[in-house]
Design a protein around this motif. Structure first.
Motif, PDB file in Angstrom:
ATOM      1  N   ALA A  77       1.546   9.759   1.278  1.00 36.54           N
ATOM      2  CA  ALA A  77       1.157   9.792  -0.131  1.00 36.54           C
ATOM      3  C   ALA A  77       0.344  11.041  -0.386  1.00 36.54           C
ATOM      4  CB  ALA A  77       0.335   8.555  -0.491  1.00 36.54           C
ATOM      5  N   ASP A  78       0.441  11.530  -1.607  1.00 35.73           N
ATOM      6  CA  ASP A  78      -0.451  12.596  -2.035  1.00 35.73           C
ATOM      7  C   ASP A  78      -1.759  11.945  -2.465  1.00 35.73           C
ATOM      8  OD1 ASP A  78       1.466  14.605  -1.660  1.00 35.73           O
ATOM      9  OD2 ASP A  78       2.251  14.354  -3.684  1.00 35.73           O
ATOM     10  N   VAL A  79      -2.856  12.669  -2.304  1.00 36.70           N
ATOM     11  CA  VAL A  79      -4.157  12.184  -2.742  1.00 36.70           C
ATOM     12  C   VAL A  79      -4.760  13.237  -3.666  1.00 36.70           C
ATOM     13  CG1 VAL A  79      -6.478  11.463  -2.045  1.00 36.70           C
ATOM     14  CG2 VAL A  79      -4.520  10.911  -0.590  1.00 36.70           C
ATOM     15  N   GLU A  80      -5.187  12.798  -4.836  1.00 37.52           N
ATOM     16  CA  GLU A  80      -5.889  13.671  -5.774  1.00 37.52           C
ATOM     17  C   GLU A  80      -7.271  13.088  -6.026  1.00 37.52           C
ATOM     18  OE1 GLU A  80      -1.864  14.896  -8.250  1.00 37.52           O
ATOM     19  OE2 GLU A  80      -3.620  14.254  -9.389  1.00 37.52           O
ATOM     20  N   TYR A  81      -8.273  13.934  -5.965  1.00 35.38           N
ATOM     21  CA  TYR A  81      -9.651  13.492  -6.203  1.00 35.38           C
ATOM     22  C   TYR A  81     -10.056  13.896  -7.607  1.00 35.38           C
ATOM     23  CZ  TYR A  81     -14.734  13.115  -5.621  1.00 35.38           C
ATOM     24  OH  TYR A  81     -16.061  12.802  -5.764  1.00 35.38           O
ATOM     25  N   TRP A  82     -10.368  12.909  -8.442  1.00 35.63           N
ATOM     26  CA  TRP A  82     -10.849  13.129  -9.798  1.00 35.63           C
ATOM     27  C   TRP A  82     -12.284  12.601  -9.866  1.00 35.63           C
ATOM     28  CZ3 TRP A  82      -6.577  10.817 -13.521  1.00 35.63           C
ATOM     29  CH2 TRP A  82      -5.348  11.439 -13.291  1.00 35.63           C
ATOM     30  N   PRO A  83     -13.278  13.405  -9.549  1.00 32.85           N
ATOM     31  CA  PRO A  83     -14.661  12.910  -9.593  1.00 32.85           C
ATOM     32  C   PRO A  83     -14.973  12.345 -10.983  1.00 32.85           C
ATOM     33  CG  PRO A  83     -14.567  15.184  -8.795  1.00 32.85           C
ATOM     34  CD  PRO A  83     -13.197  14.830  -9.259  1.00 32.85           C
ATOM     35  N   ALA A 121       0.813  -1.211   0.000  1.00 41.11           N
ATOM     36  CA  ALA A 121       0.000   0.000   0.000  1.00 41.11           C
ATOM     37  C   ALA A 121       0.848   1.264   0.000  1.00 41.11           C
ATOM     38  CB  ALA A 121      -0.944   0.002   1.197  1.00 41.11           C
ATOM     39  N   ASP A 122       2.126   1.125  -0.312  1.00 40.58           N
ATOM     40  CA  ASP A 122       3.040   2.265  -0.319  1.00 40.58           C
ATOM     41  C   ASP A 122       3.059   2.890  -1.715  1.00 40.58           C
ATOM     42  OD1 ASP A 122       4.939   4.121   0.386  1.00 40.58           O
ATOM     43  OD2 ASP A 122       6.623   2.723   0.235  1.00 40.58           O
ATOM     44  N   PHE A 123       2.296   3.962  -1.894  1.00 40.62           N
ATOM     45  CA  PHE A 123       2.197   4.663  -3.169  1.00 40.62           C
ATOM     46  C   PHE A 123       2.579   6.121  -2.980  1.00 40.62           C
ATOM     47  CE2 PHE A 123      -0.637   1.063  -3.548  1.00 40.62           C
ATOM     48  CZ  PHE A 123      -0.301   0.570  -4.787  1.00 40.62           C
ATOM     49  N   ASP A 124       3.184   6.704  -4.004  1.00 38.52           N
ATOM     50  CA  ASP A 124       3.479   8.131  -3.973  1.00 38.52           C
ATOM     51  C   ASP A 124       2.205   8.949  -4.143  1.00 38.52           C
ATOM     52  OD1 ASP A 124       6.262   7.708  -3.818  1.00 38.52           O
ATOM     53  OD2 ASP A 124       6.405   7.545  -5.996  1.00 38.52           O
ATOM     54  N   LEU A 125       1.273   8.399  -4.937  1.00 41.31           N
ATOM     55  CA  LEU A 125       0.049   9.128  -5.270  1.00 41.31           C
ATOM     56  C   LEU A 125      -1.126   8.171  -5.263  1.00 41.31           C
ATOM     57  CD1 LEU A 125      -1.419  11.700  -6.317  1.00 41.31           C
ATOM     58  CD2 LEU A 125      -0.771  10.965  -8.636  1.00 41.31           C
ATOM     59  N   ILE A 126      -2.199   8.602  -4.623  1.00 42.31           N
ATOM     60  CA  ILE A 126      -3.467   7.877  -4.656  1.00 42.31           C
ATOM     61  C   ILE A 126      -4.450   8.779  -5.391  1.00 42.31           C
ATOM     62  CG2 ILE A 126      -5.339   6.872  -3.301  1.00 42.31           C
ATOM     63  CD1 ILE A 126      -3.240   6.641  -0.968  1.00 42.31           C
TER      64      ILE A 126
END
Length: 153
Positions: A103-109, A78-83
């Motif tokens: 991790a960074d999290v970006e929301y793309w609806p 579960a080690d990701f740079d970006l979710i």
């Protein structure tokens, strides 16, 4: 970790069910980036492989027929740079994951086209799935490969 426009080393695409949006997105990024980025997909729930998703991805030469839906809890690593989260449910879980991993999290609806299954014709469903695929393709190409050539949708 990465910032907007930087190419992360590893990306997780997450949605409510790991059946349409997240497998499409993961397959598109794998197709465009090759082995330069480790890519995975998972859902809050596993769902089942969606034949419409398989069909519209096949139209652009990307095979997801062997995709096995999995949950966020099923992830071996579960080690990701970006979710990148594609649904409100996944956004909540993505943020929760950052308590354990940086991790960074970006929301793309992204619309859940499976809700149309009861009321739409086959052609209407395929058109909706194509819209999701094409939107994800453009967004992924812009986010991860902004200066690259290659296939376009």
């Amino acid at each position: 970790m990465s910032g907007e426009g930087d190419a992360p080393r590893s990306v997780l695409f997450a949605c409510a069910l790991n059946a349409v949006r997240s497998p499409m997105a993961a397959a598109i990024l794998r197709h465009l980036a090759g082995d330069r980025i480790r890519v995975a997909s998972a859902g809050v729930k596993a769902g089942i492989t969606d034949p419409y998703a398989v069909a519209v991805m096949d139209e652009i030469g990307i095979d997801i027929s062997e995709h096995e839906p999995s949950t966020l809890k099923d992830l071996d690593d579960a080690d990701f740079d970006l979710i990148v989260t594609l649904s409100p449910e996944a956004q909540h879980h993505g943020i929760e994951m950052t308590r354990l991993v940086p991790a960074d999290v970006e929301y793309w609806p992204t619309p859940d086209v499976t809700v149309l299954a009861e009321s739409a014709s086959r052609e209407e469903l395929l058109a909706a799935y194509r819209n999701v695929r094409d939107s994800l393709f453009r967004r992924i190409k812009q986010r991860f490969l902004p200066t690259s050539g290659g296939p376009t949708v």
